[in-house]
Design an enzyme around this catalytic site. Structure first.
Site, PDB file in Angstrom:
ATOM      1  N   LYS A  51       0.827  -1.214   0.000  1.00 43.87           N
ATOM      2  CA  LYS A  51       0.000   0.000   0.000  1.00 43.87           C
ATOM      3  C   LYS A  51       0.857   1.258   0.000  1.00 43.87           C
ATOM      4  O   LYS A  51       0.484   2.282  -0.560  1.00 43.87           O
ATOM      5  CB  LYS A  51      -0.967  -0.001   1.181  1.00 43.87           C
ATOM      6  CG  LYS A  51      -2.256  -0.730   0.863  1.00 43.87           C
ATOM      7  CD  LYS A  51      -2.201  -2.221   1.086  1.00 43.87           C
ATOM      8  CE  LYS A  51      -2.332  -3.056  -0.142  1.00 43.87           C
ATOM      9  NZ  LYS A  51      -2.374  -4.503   0.128  1.00 43.87           N
ATOM     10  N   GLY A 268      -1.579 -18.809  -4.777  1.00 42.87           N
ATOM     11  CA  GLY A 268      -1.381 -19.780  -3.686  1.00 42.87           C
ATOM     12  C   GLY A 268      -0.497 -19.306  -2.540  1.00 42.87           C
ATOM     13  O   GLY A 268       0.319 -18.398  -2.686  1.00 42.87           O
ATOM     14  N   ARG A 269      -0.700 -19.919  -1.381  1.00 38.65           N
ATOM     15  CA  ARG A 269       0.142 -19.710  -0.198  1.00 38.65           C
ATOM     16  C   ARG A 269       0.417 -21.071   0.429  1.00 38.65           C
ATOM     17  O   ARG A 269      -0.367 -22.008   0.262  1.00 38.65           O
ATOM     18  CB  ARG A 269      -0.569 -18.829   0.846  1.00 38.65           C
ATOM     19  CG  ARG A 269      -0.919 -17.425   0.400  1.00 38.65           C
ATOM     20  CD  ARG A 269       0.248 -16.494   0.294  1.00 38.65           C
ATOM     21  NE  ARG A 269       0.912 -16.190   1.542  1.00 38.65           N
ATOM     22  CZ  ARG A 269       2.080 -15.537   1.594  1.00 38.65           C
ATOM     23  NH1 ARG A 269       2.691 -15.151   0.492  1.00 38.65           N
ATOM     24  NH2 ARG A 269       2.642 -15.278   2.746  1.00 38.65           N
ATOM     25  N   ASP A 309      -3.021 -16.980   9.251  1.00 32.63           N
ATOM     26  CA  ASP A 309      -2.956 -17.672   7.954  1.00 32.63           C
ATOM     27  C   ASP A 309      -2.774 -19.175   8.113  1.00 32.63           C
ATOM     28  O   ASP A 309      -3.270 -19.958   7.305  1.00 32.63           O
ATOM     29  CB  ASP A 309      -1.770 -17.132   7.132  1.00 32.63           C
ATOM     30  CG  ASP A 309      -2.131 -15.855   6.378  1.00 32.63           C
ATOM     31  OD1 ASP A 309      -3.182 -15.272   6.673  1.00 32.63           O
ATOM     32  OD2 ASP A 309      -1.338 -15.440   5.504  1.00 32.63           O
ATOM     33  N   HIS A 441     -23.041  15.491   4.240  1.00 31.46           N
ATOM     34  CA  HIS A 441     -22.845  15.958   2.867  1.00 31.46           C
ATOM     35  C   HIS A 441     -21.767  17.016   2.844  1.00 31.46           C
ATOM     36  O   HIS A 441     -21.721  17.845   3.747  1.00 31.46           O
ATOM     37  CB  HIS A 441     -24.162  16.543   2.342  1.00 31.46           C
ATOM     38  CG  HIS A 441     -24.028  17.120   0.962  1.00 31.46           C
ATOM     39  ND1 HIS A 441     -23.960  16.321  -0.160  1.00 31.46           N
ATOM     40  CD2 HIS A 441     -23.919  18.408   0.536  1.00 31.46           C
ATOM     41  CE1 HIS A 441     -23.834  17.096  -1.228  1.00 31.46           C
ATOM     42  NE2 HIS A 441     -23.799  18.368  -0.826  1.00 31.46           N
TER      43      HIS A 441
END
Ligand code: FAD
Length: 469
Positions: A51, A268-269, A309, A441
């Site tokens: 990022k 893939g991991r 993960d 707004h």
């Protein structure tokens, strides 16, 4: 006073380090074992560095419209990959240091080394200087994450055939970059490298880019990438790779032949389970090689937990952190179960994507015909004021209860905006309630209010009911 529990956490990614801090907050004695930099993949070679680089490309694209914005630049803008990477490294280093400071503040002990289970209550740490140490633990959390796989078809050499890890270092800006995989990572890197000046091609075996996203979101991202001269080969895959010194030739299953001077493998991991002593202790793995856990983040071995993960659920940094908090709450005697129903996610393509909950297509697969509301960013005053008119918000609601089942946004700030919909879903709100909430707004958030109104055919700044009609 009862002695505090000692929790040993292996891995200091967004799963492990967040678990460590929460455990310390709950009164545990905490030791974290990490063999690389604090912060894991997310901080060092994933979320943050990607990022940091993409934000520069985004700004440079905006500056291309300087004339139109009434901005006179001293000279033409040019991206400088070396300085971009240096800045990215400074951002990462600062955040890594931030984790060390937090550990210090919360009294978390950090041991540099590779952790391995000796038994359910003992972690052995191999240190870089060759020494080792055995640590007793009342509970162990395995937070070892995932790594880049190596496919025989694509032998990674770090220069011509690379993974996202090398791509973040921008050692070289290739003339022709072929990206294998048109998922989140592939599309983000296509945005990055096309911004750096490479001619990018993407090969994706599914019929669309971002295969898991809403169809209209995928279509918009494909259109925007094509505007950046990115070639998309969809519904096919790489069949053969032939290498010379400077060029790699790739033949696709559909017969297309492509030359590239760099290939980025974005598929893939691999779960980081080897060398952890799992077999010795009897920790069960699932069908894909991930560590099996229940909703309390417990493995089948009492006192051994796993998060992030390595448990192979939604492989996202914030999910790893949420799982880490659940694990330590349970260890410390507070009943907690992980809830995967509301997981917002961002995709940092140009423009970015925000998503939460089910897509229109996923709801239909459940035999329900959803009610859909859409609103283009081009209908917003704020979008015109800032020049960010590309994109839309889409709300997916239940046809009878009106409950929000999903929201999908693409365009500026979408990854931030999606959290309003996520909160609405968490609180089981209806699209009517979202529409009735007064939105400030001028903001991009008005797109969600209008999309929620459009679920009922009542969007104010939309002449017709449907996007594309
Ligand atoms: C290019 C890229 C971009 C990404 N962008 C995003 C994004 O924008 N948003 C998002 O949510 N996710 C993103 N991800 C995914 C995100 O990085 C992972 O989901 C997240 O890092 C998983 O966290 P974790 O704590 O489970 O594991 P990891 O971050 O992988 O950390 C595990 C740590 O454990 C250490 N370790 C492993 N084994 C041992 C051992 N035996 N002893 C000691 N230490 C050990 C490793 O060195 C590592 O530091 C991205 C991933 C990539 C590759």
């Amino acid at each position: 006073m009862a002695p505090s529990k000692h929790i040993v956490i292996i891995g200091a990614g967004p799963g492990g380090y967040v678990a460590a801090i929460r455990a310390a907050q709950l009164g545990a004695q905490v030791t974290v074992v990490e063999n690389q930099a604090l912060g894991g993949v997310c901080l060092n070679s994933g979320c943050i560095p990607s990022k940091a680089l993409l934000s520069v490309i985004e700004l440079s694209e905006k500056l291309k419209k300087a004339d139109d914005l009434g901005l006179t630049l001293a000279g033409p803008t040019a991206v400088n990959p070396i300085q971009m990477v240096e800045r990215k490294n400074r951002v990462v280093a600062g955040l890594v240091k931030g984790i060390a400071t937090l550990f210090k503040a919360w009294g978390v002990t950090h041991i540099e080394g590779t952790g391995m289970l000796q038994n359910a209550q003992t972690v052995e740490v191999q240190k870089a200087d060759g020494t080792s140490e055995s640590i007793h633990a009342d509970a162990v959390i395995l937070a070892t994450g995932s790594s880049w796989p190596n496919f025989p078809l694509f032998p990674i050499d770090g220069t011509m055939i690379i993974t996202s890890k090398e791509a973040l270092e921008i050692h070289r800006v290739p003339e022709n970059l072929l990206i294998v995989g048109g998922g989140v990572e592939g599309c983000e890197f296509a945005s990055l490298y096309s911004g750096l000046g490479s001619k990018v091609s993407i090969v994706e075996m599914m019929p669309k880019l971002l295969p898991l996203e809403d169809e209209e979101v995928s279509a918009l991202i494909e259109r925007e990438l094509k505007k950046r001269k990115v070639q998309c080969y969809l519904g096919t895959k790489v069949d053969k790779v032939t290498r010379s010194e400077t060029v790699t030739n790739v033949t696709l299953k559909n017969g297309t032949s492509l030359d590239a001077d760099m290939i980025l493998v974005s598929v893939g991991r691999r779960f980081n389970t080897s060398g952890l002593g799992l077999e010795k202790v009897g920790v069960q793995l699932g069908a894909r090689g991930e560590i099996s856990v229940n909703e309390r983040m417990e493995t089948n071995v009492s006192g051994v937990y796993a998060i992030g993960d390595v448990v192979g659920k939604a492989m996202l940094a914030h999910v790893a952190s949420a799982q880490g908090k659940v694990a330590v709450e349970n260890i410390m005697g507070h009943e907690q179960a992980i809830d995967y129903n509301v997981i917002p996610a961002g995709i940092f393509t140009l423009p970015e994507v925000g998503r939460v909950g089910l897509t229109e297509q996923q709801v239909r697969e459940q035999g329900i015909e959803p009610k859909i509301g859409r609103f283009r960013f081009a209908g917003l005053g704020k979008s015109h004021a800032t020049g960010d008119t590309i994109g839309f918000a889409k709300v997916v609601a239940h046809p009878e209860t009106d409950m929000i089942l999903g929201a999908h946004l693409v365009g500026a700030h979408s990854a931030d905006l999606v959290h309003e919909a996520a909160m609405a879903m968490k609180l089981k709100a209806t699209s009517t309630q979202m529409a009735e909430m007064i939105h400030a707004h001028p903001t991009q958030a008005e797109a969600l209010m209008e999309a929620a109104e459009d679920v009922h055919g009542m969007a104010i700044h939309q002449a017709r009911k449907r996007l594309g009609t």
